[in-house]
Structure formats: structure tokens, C-alpha cells
Design a protein around this motif. Sequence first.
Motif: not given
Lengths: 303, 293
Positions: A44, A48, A101, A108, A114, A200, A207
Motif C-alpha cells: 500500500y 500510494l 485497509m 485505501t 488501488l 504492487a 486490494d
Amino acid sequence: MDYFIHIAILICIYIILAVSLNLIIGFTGQLNIGHAAFYGIGAYAAALLALSGQPFWLGLLAAMFFAGLGGLLISVPCLRLRGDYLAIATLGFGEIIRALMKNWTSLTRGPLGLPGIPSIEIFGITFSQPWQFLIIAALIAVIVVFLIRRMIKAPFGRVLRSIREDEIASQSLGKKIINYKVIAVVIGAMFAGVAGSLYAHYISFIDPTTFTLQETILMLCMVVLGGLGSIRGSIIGAALLIIIPEPLRFLSLPSSAAAALRQMLYAIILILIMLYRPQGLLGERRYTRNSNAVKKKRGVASA
Amino acid sequence: MSIAAQLIANGLIAGSIYALVALGYTMVYGILKFINFAHGEIFMMGAYIGWTLHVLWGVPLLIAFPVAMICCGAFGYFLEKIAYKPLRNAPVWAPLITAIGVSIFLQSLAILIYGAQVKTFRTGEVAQGLHILGAIITPIQLTIIIVSTVLMVLLWLFVKKTKIGKAMRAVADNREVASTIGINVNKVISVVFVIGSALAAAGGILVGMEQNLTPTMGVSVGIKAFTATIVGGIGSIPGAVLGGLAIGLIENIGIWFIPSGYKDAIAFIILLLMLIFKPTGILGRKKEEDVRG
């Protein structure tokens, strides 16, 4: 061809996860079953930052920082307690992270996840092809394995193993065992964060459903199969457990049954290895079932 | 109907289930100093066996209930003999990893047999709720409270009054001394596993009567019940009951203040806070070596 590259990339990511988990469980003897939470925090954090246009290396550092911070948060209170408390606490920690999350939607996007995480870009070169990504993933996996190996061979690693074998003895030699345990958990968590960042960028979508207890069980299974306290073992364990269930894909099973069969395979491996070959495929032989040292450690007197 | 009364009632109902499951954790821990990770899955198994008997095969609930308890008790017996006993002298993490394996095995087995979709005991309409002290309580919920209370009282009598109950307490106190005065430690351990598993099965059916059955239902109940044992003081039987009720209440009253998405996280936060500030729990003995390495 892309299929094989995909498998190879997954193996690289799981090698990082398994080796870093082995540092905590195998070498230090602290049963952490929240590793997927550190993996998720890393994913995450990296996602992000990448989505807000930051470069890859900054996301990677952030992934390591936040995952390490998570490791610090969980280990400081729990490591004063008996080993099995850490297991439950890390399990709880994993669930708290997943609840965050899912529910912290402003950050999130919750269950929506994402999407559209950009590919890795270093010095203006974009690694968007799978084979290009494989190079990056393999490189990072090699670096991580190398670093953890160095750590284990160093005096630091010997202290970790002495903690695993007998906390009181290492304490009596003047080692601040809490500090060592915390450092081991934090470093393991940081490397799990690295794996999260790779994941990621590779899948380009994350997710909360990826970072579940099942994921931790898979990593645990890799470590246990390869051998607790063996880095080579974790590498082989990761490769085997990614490859072995693949044929299940070609049986036309409903997806829930296939997933359940995979889980069952992991479960049987865990139980059988613990009962019949606790040192795993390549682990160092450390205890025999009825050895005196072990009896002293766990059995009669304290029970 | 006032919201506070309703939340307290819901808390007590959930709490009595957690208490039933917590008893298994605390008894096993008291004697073996081992957290039986698969305990939540035995709870789930109890629910599914009850469902199979009652809904699938049409066995009356009054018979299905004890049969499911006996099945799970027998399972607990063999589980200990096959999976945990060989590891009794191994390092702490070895039986723990085995227990995690057993827990995952049972979950995936349930998915393979029953599918991942929810199952339910309910056949007809939900009966009209009764108004008690400002809260609405359905007859099923009333059953949950009564049955779990009866089981807990029976356990209390068993531990306090029978010879084997006395032996249990002796082994929990000091296994070595207990065995020197001729107590059969292995038998006591088996009894503890059988009783703990049967109680968890009872909890499973009771929950199943009210809510849905899913193969993963044991995970969250398991962790909450474990939190309950920590809150009450691990190894203490009254502590487990007290802790169970406390967790049920805190969780249900808590959703008044924080978003309900975090409901499951409440128990974990309590667990972490307890581990940091009072790992011996409310009724736990002061003996530090029980908790610390």
C-alpha cells in the motif's frame, strides 16, 4: 512464455517473503504469523506513493519504513512475553491492518482496491515488459538474500540463534535479547515491505483480499518446508510451493475448490513436516525429540 | 426498547458463546501451556456436524446437539494423540505450527465438503422476539444463554467435585508433582481435550442456530475467545467466562462509538492492550513465569 516469466517473478517475490520470515521464525525463534500484514503495508505504501507520481525508489523506501514501523509496533510489547503470545498478537495485528485497509476508504479506497499502479521506472527507463520486471525482481531478491545471509553469518546472527536455542543462557552472557528480537522482527518486516512494493508494481492492482492469513500460511509453509533456519531451504521452499500447485490450475475445478485444495496441501505439509522432519528439507538439525536440552527448555520443570 | 439495553443483551449473547469457546483454550493452556490454534475450527466443525445431522438428515435438534458434541470431543481426543502428543517435548513453536496446520486443514476440508457458501439452520420464520428489560431477545437467543450457562455450571461442578476434576487442577498446578502422586497425566490431558472440544462444538451449534455457517467462522470466534482467556487470565476457568462476557459486551457496545467495519478489530485491540499492560489478565495468577519466557 509470459506464463513462465510470471511464475518466475512470483517466485522472486516469495523468496524475499520466505527468507525474511525465516529470519524472524527460523533464526530468532519468534513465531510471527502476521507477515502478510507487513507485506500489505509495503504494497500500500509503495502503491500510494507511485499513484501520486513519486519515483520507484521513494516508494520502496516508504514501503520499508512503514512495514518496519509496523514490525516495531507489534514486537516491542509482545517480545517480553512467551513465544506463543507473539503468534496470537501478530495474527491480531494482521487482522487490524486488514480492517484498516478495508475501512480507511479515504486512503485505501477500501474493498475497491488501488488500480493502475504504474510500472517501475528507474533513471528514465520504464520496466513495463514482464521480462524486464523479472530482471528487477530477481536483482532485488538476490540483494535481499545476500543481505540476510550476511546478517546471519555475522556475530549478530549468532546471537539471534543463541536466543532461539536458549534465551536465558544468552541473557546470562550479557546480551540484551529484547533488542535483538525487536531488530530481527523489524528487519524481517522491512524486507516483507520490499516484496510488497514489488508486488504492487508488478500486478498494478492491490486490494485487501491479497494480504490475508492464508498468505501468511503460504509463507510459513515455504519456510517450514525448506527448513527453519536455512536460507537455501526458504528459497527452495518458495520455488516448490509456487510451482507445485500450478498443475491444479489445469484441472477444471471451481476456483473455490482449487483454492481449498491448495490450502489443504499447505496444511498437510505443515503438519507432516512438524511431526516427522521438523528441520525441513535443508534445515540444520537442532533438536531431537527427547533431548535433554529441549526437555529443560519446555517440558517438565516449567509445566 | 432502548438501544443500551439491546446492545447489552447482544453483548451477553455473543459473550456466552465466546465464554464456551474460551473454556477450551484456558483448560488446555492451564495443563499443557500450549495454545490450541485449531480450537476455533473445532467450534466450526461442531456447527457443521450439527447442521448435517439436523438440516440435512432431519435428526431432531435435541439429539443432533449432543451427538455433535460427542463427535467433536472424540475428534479432540484423537487430535491430541496424533498431532500434539508427539511434540510435547519439542520447542514451543513446533506444536503451534502443527496446530496452525490442523486449523487450515479443517477449514479447507469444510470448504471442499460444504462449499464456501453460507449455510443456515433456520427453516421457518424467525420467531417473534420477547421483550425483556427493554431489549428484544428471540427465543433462540434465550436458548443460547440458558444452554451455555447450564454447560458452564456443569463444567464448574465437574472440575470442583469429581476426582478427575481434582486431578485436572493438580496437573495444572504442577505436572511433575501430580504425576509422582500417581495421577495419570496423559488421561487428564485427554479429558481436557475432549471436554474443551465438546464445549466448542456446543458453541458452534448455538451460533449456527442464530447466524450463518461459513467455513471460516472459527477464525474470528477463535481469536475473540482467545482474547477472552487473556482478559480473564489464561489458565483460569472463571476467568474465561468473565473474559468471554467482557469481550462480548465491549465489542457490542463499542460499535456504538466506532464504525461497525471495525467490529472485529476491537477484540484484537483489546488483546494487544492486555498483552502490553496486564498479560496475567483479571483473574490470572501473579506467577510471572506462566506468561513470560
